[in-house]
Design a protein around this motif. Sequence first.
Motif, PDB file in Angstrom:
ATOM      1  N   GLU A 109      -7.257  53.043  39.852  1.00  0.00           N
ATOM      2  CA  GLU A 109      -7.139  54.281  39.067  1.00  0.00           C
ATOM      3  C   GLU A 109      -7.930  54.193  37.772  1.00  0.00           C
ATOM      4  N   LYS A 114     -11.503  54.820  38.415  1.00  0.00           N
ATOM      5  CA  LYS A 114     -11.810  56.219  38.751  1.00  0.00           C
ATOM      6  C   LYS A 114     -10.611  57.084  38.367  1.00  0.00           C
ATOM      7  N   ASP A 145      -8.174  60.178  37.164  1.00  0.00           N
ATOM      8  CA  ASP A 145      -8.105  61.610  37.460  1.00  0.00           C
ATOM      9  C   ASP A 145      -8.715  62.391  36.303  1.00  0.00           C
ATOM     10  N   ARG A 146      -9.551  63.340  36.623  1.00  0.00           N
ATOM     11  CA  ARG A 146     -10.255  64.109  35.585  1.00  0.00           C
ATOM     12  C   ARG A 146      -9.288  64.824  34.653  1.00  0.00           C
ATOM     13  N   LEU A 147      -8.121  65.228  35.156  1.00  0.00           N
ATOM     14  CA  LEU A 147      -7.164  65.967  34.335  1.00  0.00           C
ATOM     15  C   LEU A 147      -6.070  65.068  33.753  1.00  0.00           C
ATOM     16  N   THR A 174      -7.205  59.140  30.145  1.00  0.00           N
ATOM     17  CA  THR A 174      -8.514  58.511  30.231  1.00  0.00           C
ATOM     18  C   THR A 174      -8.380  57.087  30.749  1.00  0.00           C
ATOM     19  N   SER A 177      -0.665  67.345  30.404  1.00  0.00           N
ATOM     20  CA  SER A 177      -1.671  66.296  30.615  1.00  0.00           C
ATOM     21  C   SER A 177      -1.880  65.527  29.311  1.00  0.00           C
TER      22      SER A 177
END
Length: 298
Positions: free
Chosen positions: A78, A81, A83-85, A88, A235
Amino acid sequence: MFTRGSVAVVAAALVLAVGGCGSGSDEKTDAPEQDSAGATTTPARPPSAELVRWVGDMCASTAALGNIRKDSAADLKEIRKPDRLGPTAELLAVGYLSRTPTAVEDVERDLAGLDPSGVPAADRLLDAWRKKLKRVVSALDELSPSAGFDDAEGSAAGVDRHVQSLTPPDPDLPALTKKDPRLAAAYRRAEQCAPGWQPAGETVSPEATGPLPKAADGKNTDACSDGACEVLVTSTADITANGVDVHVAVSDDYVTFRTAGTLMQLGGAGGEAGFGDELKATVVAHNKDGAVLRFTTP
């Protein structure tokens, strides 16, 4: 010639001679048994309660280390890579670097408190586990969670390499049970050694599975400026409350609070994060959809 009475006496004497004086035909003895090949065998004694507990504790620690290796690999994936939302890579790495060494130390402490089993081969296995854990814990102690901000993937990968080295020494406990009947019997009786056994999980709060309650101030983080608010964060959010700037990141498992000088992670509802004498944050509810946070002044 024999009379009828004398025949009876002779018959009784024959019965005593064949059956053995004073013994019934179905009385059990402690005589050794014979296996199918005709070899004499001694029935195995049941394992002691202490040995069953020892083997169960060893199985539990081995299962815990297996879970740590599995979770570590998933966390590293994780971080590489994110999750974009979601949070960080840096925040994910800091969280990973904070909790993973603690998890390894917990197992080391458990095995350090385990008394000798009395079975030499099993005690050698325990000693080998202790040496492995000591080496890894020592290496992890040299790392600071803040390294995740400087090199998220590199620092996490370094920790994961140490964690993945925590594989069972050879021969492991299942292999030893094939050579020692005492261990085999204890292994069969210890519930922690059953296939698929996992440590009992923590009780899940109702908020973790049900819908999030309504936040008094919705998503309006500006309402926190005076230090008193209740907001929903799904988020990430930058919140200034009572003069304290707090970056909040919410993932499925944790709520992360970061200020200029602090970093805290809370899991589930009920956790509290303190920021000196100026501010306190409470996780009112938390699930996969986000978190309801209450900010107050102490």
